[in-house]
Design an enzyme around this catalytic site. Structure first.
Site, PDB file in Angstrom:
ATOM      1  N   HIS A  61      34.903  33.816  39.464  1.00  0.00           N
ATOM      2  CA  HIS A  61      36.339  33.922  39.705  1.00  0.00           C
ATOM      3  C   HIS A  61      36.648  33.637  41.169  1.00  0.00           C
ATOM      4  O   HIS A  61      36.026  34.218  42.066  1.00  0.00           O
ATOM      5  CB  HIS A  61      36.836  35.328  39.349  1.00  0.00           C
ATOM      6  N   TYR A  79      45.800  43.261  38.267  1.00  0.00           N
ATOM      7  CA  TYR A  79      46.043  44.675  38.585  1.00  0.00           C
ATOM      8  C   TYR A  79      47.562  44.844  38.657  1.00  0.00           C
ATOM      9  O   TYR A  79      48.216  44.223  39.497  1.00  0.00           O
ATOM     10  CB  TYR A  79      45.423  45.054  39.925  1.00  0.00           C
ATOM     11  N   PRO A 125      37.644  53.064  40.267  1.00  0.00           N
ATOM     12  CA  PRO A 125      37.289  51.700  39.852  1.00  0.00           C
ATOM     13  C   PRO A 125      38.248  50.627  40.343  1.00  0.00           C
ATOM     14  O   PRO A 125      37.937  49.439  40.221  1.00  0.00           O
ATOM     15  CB  PRO A 125      37.288  51.786  38.322  1.00  0.00           C
ATOM     16  N   LYS A 170      34.154  48.534  43.225  1.00  0.00           N
ATOM     17  CA  LYS A 170      33.164  48.718  44.280  1.00  0.00           C
ATOM     18  C   LYS A 170      31.940  49.531  43.873  1.00  0.00           C
ATOM     19  O   LYS A 170      30.950  49.576  44.605  1.00  0.00           O
ATOM     20  CB  LYS A 170      33.823  49.394  45.493  1.00  0.00           C
ATOM     21  N   TYR A 199      37.893  42.639  48.961  1.00  0.00           N
ATOM     22  CA  TYR A 199      37.594  42.507  47.531  1.00  0.00           C
ATOM     23  C   TYR A 199      36.279  41.793  47.304  1.00  0.00           C
ATOM     24  O   TYR A 199      35.501  42.187  46.411  1.00  0.00           O
ATOM     25  CB  TYR A 199      38.733  41.748  46.838  1.00  0.00           C
TER      26      TYR A 199
END
Length: 389
Positions: free
Chosen positions: A72, A200, A292, A296, A384
């Site tokens: 991704h 998200y 979550p 991580k 990220y």
């Protein structure tokens, strides 16, 4: 029986460490209180930072990950009406790999036998002894008999509820913790994902996440109260709520299907300091938990293992104790930065009971700023993909 290192816990952290040490010619034994089937039945997240990918490649176990995993280059934040793209590749030059933690564990387990990595499953009554000495030991029961392993070091990779952290005297450590007033209700279904990258979402009803395990298996979550129960969410109600929270663009692409698994997981931020006591080292969930949001957990375990394996290899092979002495402080520096990111993203994307209308407006203002600021997007992207070791 004697060995160089006893690893308590044969989840991904313990298995990675065991393989890395064996690869360097260091004798190890892994102890796992559950069965192999139980270990593989645990459903966990599956977004891998480059650090984790590199460990699997270093071990020569990355072939299936690269073949079946999904690379991704970005992900999305949503505010209920629009999707805000975070272009990881364009902002940082790196992306992430979507590959389930269960699959990582399976690859590590499958290679253990052929490589001679000794794992004792269903090891009961595990106890750690003489941790403040240079001659620690571990006792356990297996096959109806009591066994003893003498070692130079012990690595505690046995999770939040494991015996390793509990074996550290109260006066020798300190706990930092925040328990969040909500959980995640997750559904796993054999349906194609609604989007090619994770979403998200922040909605007035609460957080939602659209993720995937493969091109044909999807994982969705919604924020629910801690005292909620999965049976309160029949599948039709849950799919309807996902449509609402993820926003119209994503909802138009959602494929509904029967649940393979449905459960609620609580959220917490937790750190135990230091990550070493005498001859015992803590790694992964034994030392820290992150919510979550931001994916991580496994990646922090991988970075712990990278630091610890280097330190132990230097100690055994080069008589160099510098890495062993610095392990806790080095690992904790990265742990706290990852905790900060997960905490920040959790606060941005979830509804808190006491935040009220003002808090909601602040979240929307922050998302609006992120949508228009390359600098803000770069900060998110750098965290990220994972900070450098």
């Amino acid at each position: 029986m004697k060995t160089d290192v006893v690893i308590v816990g044969a989840g991904p952290a313990g298995l990675m460490l065991g393989h890395l040490l064996m690869q360097a010619g260091i004798d190890v034994v892994l102890l796992e209180r559950k069965s192999a089937d139980y270990v593989l039945s645990r459903i966990r997240a599956g977004v891998l930072e480059q650090t984790t990918v590199d460990v699997m490649d270093q071990l020569g176990l990355g072939e299936r990950m690269h073949g079946e995993g999904l690379a991704h280059d970005g992900f999305y934040l949503a505010d209920g009406d629009r999707l805000i793209h975070i272009d990881l590749q364009g902002l940082t030059g790196h992306g992430v790999m979507v590959y389930g933690q269960t699959e990582v564990t399976r690859d590590l387990m499958d290679a253990a036998g052929s490589r001679g990595l000794e794992i004792v499953y269903e090891a009961e009554d595990v106890a750690l002894h003489d941790l403040d000495s240079e001659h620690p030991a571990v006792t356990y029961r297996a096959g109806g008999e009591t066994h003893r392993l003498d070692a130079r070091f012990i690595a505690g990779c046995d999770g939040f509820h494991g015996v390793s952290r509990q074996s550290v005297p109260d006066a020798a450590g300190k706990t930092f913790e925040r328990v969040y007033p909500f959980g995640w209700l997750g559904i796993l279904a054999d349906v194609p994902p609604c989007n090619d990258e994770l979403i998200y979402a922040n909605h007035e009803n609460g957080f939602a996440l659209a993720s995937m395990r493969s091109r044909t298996r999807s994982r969705y979550y919604i924020q629910v109260a801690l005292d909620d129960r999965p049976e309160n969410w029949p599948e039709e109600r849950l799919w309807d709520e996902l449509d609402l929270r993820l926003g119209p663009e994503a909802a138009a692409r959602i494929t509904r299907g029967p649940a393979l698994e449905k459960s609620i997981a609580p959220l917490r931020s937790f750190v135990f300091e230091p990550m070493r006591y005498g001859s015992l080292f803590l790694a992964g969930d034994a030392a820290h938990i992150v919510p979550p949001t931001g994916a991580k957990g496994l990646n922090l375990a991988s970075s712990d293992v990278a630091y610890l394996s280097r330190a132990l290899i230097a100690w055994f092979k080069q008589n160099d104790a510098a890495g062993v002495e610095a392990y806790s402080s080095t690992a904790l520096a990265r742990v706290w930065k990852s905790e900060r990111f997960s905490w920040t993203l959790t606060n941005l994307m979830h509804r808190f009971p006491d935040s009220g209308p003002f808090g909601r407006k602040m979240q929307l203002a922050e998302l609006d700023y992120i949508a228009s600021s390359r600098a803000a997007q770069t900060t998110i992207a750098e965290n990220y993909i994972g900070l450098p070791l």
